[in-house]
Design an enzyme around this catalytic site. Structure first.
Site, mmCIF file in Angstrom:
data_model
loop_
_atom_site.group_PDB
_atom_site.id
_atom_site.type_symbol
_atom_site.label_atom_id
_atom_site.label_comp_id
_atom_site.label_asym_id
_atom_site.label_seq_id
_atom_site.Cartn_x
_atom_site.Cartn_y
_atom_site.Cartn_z
ATOM 1 N N LYS A 205 -14.916 25.287 -111.818
ATOM 2 C CA LYS A 205 -14.940 25.534 -110.370
ATOM 3 C C LYS A 205 -13.909 26.607 -110.025
ATOM 4 O O LYS A 205 -12.704 26.370 -110.040
ATOM 5 C CB LYS A 205 -14.631 24.262 -109.571
ATOM 6 C CG LYS A 205 -15.054 24.476 -108.116
ATOM 7 C CD LYS A 205 -14.284 23.700 -107.095
ATOM 8 C CE LYS A 205 -12.971 24.239 -106.700
ATOM 9 N NZ LYS A 205 -12.969 25.512 -105.941
ATOM 10 N N GLY A 258 -3.102 25.466 -110.377
ATOM 11 C CA GLY A 258 -2.991 25.588 -108.923
ATOM 12 C C GLY A 258 -1.661 25.023 -108.464
ATOM 13 O O GLY A 258 -0.687 24.984 -109.225
ATOM 14 N N SER A 259 -1.655 24.543 -107.222
ATOM 15 C CA SER A 259 -0.400 24.069 -106.646
ATOM 16 C C SER A 259 0.001 22.716 -107.237
ATOM 17 O O SER A 259 -0.857 21.922 -107.649
ATOM 18 C CB SER A 259 -0.562 23.941 -105.132
ATOM 19 O OG SER A 259 -1.592 23.029 -104.842
ATOM 20 N N THR A 260 1.290 22.451 -107.233
ATOM 21 C CA THR A 260 1.796 21.173 -107.732
ATOM 22 C C THR A 260 1.243 20.024 -106.875
ATOM 23 O O THR A 260 0.907 18.957 -107.388
ATOM 24 C CB THR A 260 3.340 21.191 -107.725
ATOM 25 O OG1 THR A 260 3.751 22.153 -108.710
ATOM 26 C CG2 THR A 260 3.943 19.848 -108.078
ATOM 27 N N GLU A 261 1.121 20.303 -105.589
ATOM 28 C CA GLU A 261 0.593 19.298 -104.655
ATOM 29 C C GLU A 261 -0.815 18.848 -105.072
ATOM 30 O O GLU A 261 -1.094 17.654 -105.204
ATOM 31 C CB GLU A 261 0.522 20.010 -103.302
ATOM 32 C CG GLU A 261 0.425 19.196 -102.096
ATOM 33 C CD GLU A 261 0.278 20.153 -100.896
ATOM 34 O OE1 GLU A 261 0.572 21.367 -101.023
ATOM 35 O OE2 GLU A 261 -0.155 19.668 -99.855
ATOM 36 N N GLY A 263 -2.169 19.397 -107.986
ATOM 37 C CA GLY A 263 -2.053 18.867 -109.354
ATOM 38 C C GLY A 263 -1.866 17.356 -109.342
ATOM 39 O O GLY A 263 -2.447 16.631 -110.154
ATOM 40 N N GLU A 280 -1.408 23.403 -114.945
ATOM 41 C CA GLU A 280 -0.506 24.562 -114.902
ATOM 42 C C GLU A 280 -0.211 24.787 -113.431
ATOM 43 O O GLU A 280 -1.099 25.171 -112.663
ATOM 44 C CB GLU A 280 -1.201 25.759 -115.559
ATOM 45 C CG GLU A 280 -0.226 26.791 -116.056
ATOM 46 C CD GLU A 280 -0.129 27.959 -115.127
ATOM 47 O OE1 GLU A 280 0.796 27.937 -114.274
ATOM 48 O OE2 GLU A 280 -0.976 28.864 -115.229
ATOM 49 N N CYS A 314 2.580 32.091 -110.362
ATOM 50 C CA CYS A 314 3.320 30.829 -110.463
ATOM 51 C C CYS A 314 4.647 31.049 -111.178
ATOM 52 O O CYS A 314 5.576 30.275 -111.011
ATOM 53 C CB CYS A 314 2.473 29.773 -111.143
ATOM 54 S SG CYS A 314 1.540 30.429 -112.510
ATOM 55 N N GLU A 411 8.438 26.967 -103.477
ATOM 56 C CA GLU A 411 7.630 28.081 -103.954
ATOM 57 C C GLU A 411 6.984 28.781 -102.756
ATOM 58 O O GLU A 411 6.265 28.160 -101.984
ATOM 59 C CB GLU A 411 6.543 27.560 -104.894
ATOM 60 C CG GLU A 411 5.706 28.678 -105.464
ATOM 61 C CD GLU A 411 4.689 28.201 -106.489
ATOM 62 O OE1 GLU A 411 4.039 27.163 -106.246
ATOM 63 O OE2 GLU A 411 4.553 28.875 -107.522
HETATM 64 P P1 ADP Z 1 -3.390 27.193 -103.437
HETATM 65 O O1 ADP Z 1 -2.587 26.221 -102.618
HETATM 66 O O2 ADP Z 1 -2.538 28.173 -104.149
HETATM 67 O O3 ADP Z 1 -4.575 27.770 -102.743
HETATM 68 P P2 ADP Z 1 -4.688 25.024 -104.657
HETATM 69 O O4 ADP Z 1 -3.932 24.176 -105.597
HETATM 70 O O5 ADP Z 1 -4.967 24.517 -103.288
HETATM 71 O O6 ADP Z 1 -3.962 26.407 -104.642
HETATM 72 O O7 ADP Z 1 -6.090 25.443 -105.264
HETATM 73 C C1 ADP Z 1 -6.334 25.711 -106.620
HETATM 74 C C2 ADP Z 1 -7.718 25.222 -106.957
HETATM 75 O O8 ADP Z 1 -7.774 23.818 -106.710
HETATM 76 C C3 ADP Z 1 -8.843 25.827 -106.125
HETATM 77 O O9 ADP Z 1 -9.970 26.039 -106.965
HETATM 78 C C4 ADP Z 1 -9.124 24.747 -105.098
HETATM 79 O O10 ADP Z 1 -10.449 24.779 -104.610
HETATM 80 C C5 ADP Z 1 -8.893 23.492 -105.909
HETATM 81 N N1 ADP Z 1 -8.585 22.297 -105.118
HETATM 82 C C6 ADP Z 1 -7.952 22.212 -103.928
HETATM 83 N N2 ADP Z 1 -7.863 20.926 -103.526
HETATM 84 C C7 ADP Z 1 -8.447 20.164 -104.473
HETATM 85 C C8 ADP Z 1 -8.675 18.767 -104.659
HETATM 86 N N3 ADP Z 1 -8.283 17.877 -103.761
HETATM 87 N N4 ADP Z 1 -9.305 18.360 -105.774
HETATM 88 C C9 ADP Z 1 -9.699 19.242 -106.715
HETATM 89 N N5 ADP Z 1 -9.531 20.565 -106.601
HETATM 90 C C10 ADP Z 1 -8.910 21.036 -105.506
#
Ligand code: ADP
Length: 512
Positions: A205, A258-261, A263, A280, A314, A411
């Site tokens: 995705k 993606g973000s730690t949140e 993650g 990561e 990152c 960050e």
């Molecule tokens: P950023 O905050 O830098 O945009 P995210 O961590 O939100 O990065 O997004 C990174 C990836 O994770 C994207 O492909 C996003 O669609 C996906 N994503 C965001 N929220 C969720 C979730 N709750 N479950 C799974 N994937 C998610």
């Protein structure tokens, strides 16, 4: 105005293949076929330099994820992929690398248009690095070896018996991968390369902000000979498509960048079937300039450490610690570098820094700038949005930064560096450098090789760059300590993410 005057300047015009690619509604790839989302819904993709809509993509959801996982399962269990020799698999992976290079210009344009990064950078970094990753991984397909083991089972337990024991490295199965928008093609490559080398199958995705290059890569994968169902690509939003993928009971492993949140949400979602997880995540990387550093190298290096990819890395060197003897010179030098950076649309070949990727990021980064100002940090260059069209932010150097400030601790994911002086190289400095929830990367600038290695050993970070920064290579593992992640991308280490180790033990009579 004449028609001619209204036409976009020739340098920003898209090539025919890219024009055709974005003109068509982009669909989801499942089992080798392109289709609309089950809901029939689409979402808009924007040019971050103007805020204009450039493409429409299928808005995948749970039903699409279910279908994609089913296709991936079928391709893993039966069909040509499961029977392919490692050598055949390796050749396909190498071919993907070749095709990326053949389409280098097209990919560079897509990245510049969709993500906003300078095309001049995408041409020499994102696209060739993506190709290189596949070329590197292609070689590993034939080298996934187990061990033979010397057992010590006592003869009192197993009289007159010997054992032949060995390990097999087997693909983990169906993989879910969720990637971000900062390096859309490269992140797809980092993820897909090892999946294919190890013989897994996958549902990928891409980020909703930047789905285009992964979809083009999906087309090329089939040209390279990847059988249907091995790579499935479902575009859509995090909560609608990412979450059901992370939670899916028939997915064996989830890999997320993606973000730690988010993650942390992935870990929770994966708990249902205890799928294996690698992450990561974010960073707040310390970059240390000692008083003996070669400043002609360290100053542009420190600027690049934070401003590369508009700070949307990152591993960005966002906390710049500088010895007080050279602090003024370094800070002035980095600010001078920042002033010289030419902002513009990614497609303009003379652009050195493009826009941030989205309005969300623009608000996030300017929010941090505002909070820094409120808490007393001073921008000596930059400090605000650039222009009022597109999502540009000025490259910014903050001084008078205190450790309790948000701009120091969190960050920002934008072109904003916090400069902090230090008195001497000692344990206190290293403690301060390590005093973050993250541990992704770090930098050290010094002419003293002994100090460099001693510091590298003490920094709690997955990568330490010495007298360089943002050097990536397919052979070099990348990943985080602490809340920067689990596991490693790239290098042979990434293969562990996609392999199970099976121990096989055969008993045979030890007598004739
Ligand atoms: P950023 O905050 O830098 O945009 P995210 O961590 O939100 O990065 O997004 C990174 C990836 O994770 C994207 O492909 C996003 O669609 C996906 N994503 C965001 N929220 C969720 C979730 N709750 N479950 C799974 N994937 C998610």
């Amino acid at each position: 105005m004449s028609e001619l005057a209204e036409a976009p300047p020739p340098k920003l015009r898209l090539s025919k293949p890219v024009q055709q690619f974005i003109a068509k509604k982009r669909q989801i790839l499942i089992d080798g076929k392109w289709s609309d989302a089950a809901s029939g819904k689409t979402f808009e993709v924007y040019d971050p330099s103007s805020g204009e809509v450039i493409a429409h993509c299928a808005r995948g959801g749970k039903e699409d994820i279910d279908r994609a996982v089913k296709a991936a399962r079928k391709a893993f269990e039966s069909g040509p992929w499961s029977k392919m020799s490692p050598s055949q698999r390796g050749r396909i992976v190498a071919k993907i690398g070749d095709l990326i290079l053949e389409h280098l210009e097209e990919f560079a344009e897509l990245e510049a248009l969709d993500n906003g990064k300078p095309i001049s950078v995408a041409r020499v970094a994102d696209v060739p690095l993506a190709a290189d990753l596949f070329h590197y991984m292609a070689g590993w397909a034939t080298k996934l070896e187990g061990d033979t083991l010397n057992l010590s089972v006592p003869s009192t337990l197993a009289p007159n018996t010997a054992f032949h024991a060995y390990t097999r490295r087997e693909p983990i199965g169906v993989v879910g991968q969720i990637i971000p928008w900062n390096f859309p093609l490269l992140m797809a490559a980092w993820k897909l390369g090892p999946v294919l080398a190890t013989g897994c199958t996958v549902v990928l995705k891409p980020a909703e902000e930047t789905p285009l290059s992964a979809l083009r890569l999906g087309e090329l994968m089939h040209e390279a000979g990847v059988p249907p169902g091995v790579v499935n690509i479902v575009t859509g939003f995090g909560e609608e498509a990412g979450a059901p993928l992370a939670a899916h009971p028939d997915v064996d492993k989830i890999a997320f960048t993606g973000s730690t949140e988010v993650g942390k949400l992935i870990v929770q979602a994966a708990a249902g079937n205890l799928k294996k997880v690698t992450l990561e995540l974010g960073g707040k990387s310390p970059n240390l300039i000692l008083d003996d550093a070669d400043l002609d190298v360290a100053i542009p290096g420190a600027a690049m450490a934070i401003f590369f990819n508009h700070g949307q890395c990152c591993c960005a060197g966002s906390r710049l610690f500088v010895h007080e003897k050279v602090y003024d010179q370094v800070v002035a030098g980095v600010a001078e570098q920042a002033r010289k950076i030419k902002l513009g649309p990614g497609l303009d070949p003379s652009t050195e820094m493009g826009p941030l990727v989205s309005t969300t990021q623009l608000e996030r980064v300017t929010g941090f700038l505002e909070s820094g100002r409120r808490q007393g940090a001073k921008p000596i260059v930059g400090g605000k949005r650039h222009g009022d069209k597109g999502y540009f932010v000025e490259p910014t150097v903050l001084v008078d930064v205190k450790t309790e400030m948000k701009v120091y601790q969190e960050e920002i994911f934008g072109p904003v560096v916090a400069a902090v002086p230090f008195k001497q190289l000692d344990e206190r400095l290293l403690t301060q450098a390590n005093d973050t929830i993250y541990g992704l990367a770090a930098g050290v600038w010094t002419r003293d090789v002994n100090k460099a290695h001693a510091i590298a050993a003490k920094l709690r970070a997955g990568t330490v760059w010495i007298n360089c920064y943002n050097v990536f290579d397919a052979s070099m593992p990348f990943g985080g300590y602490k809340q920067s992640g689990w596991g490693r991308e790239m290098g042979h280490q990434v293969l562990n993410n996609y392999l199970e180790t099976k121990a096989v033990c055969l008993a045979y009579p030890d007598q004739f």
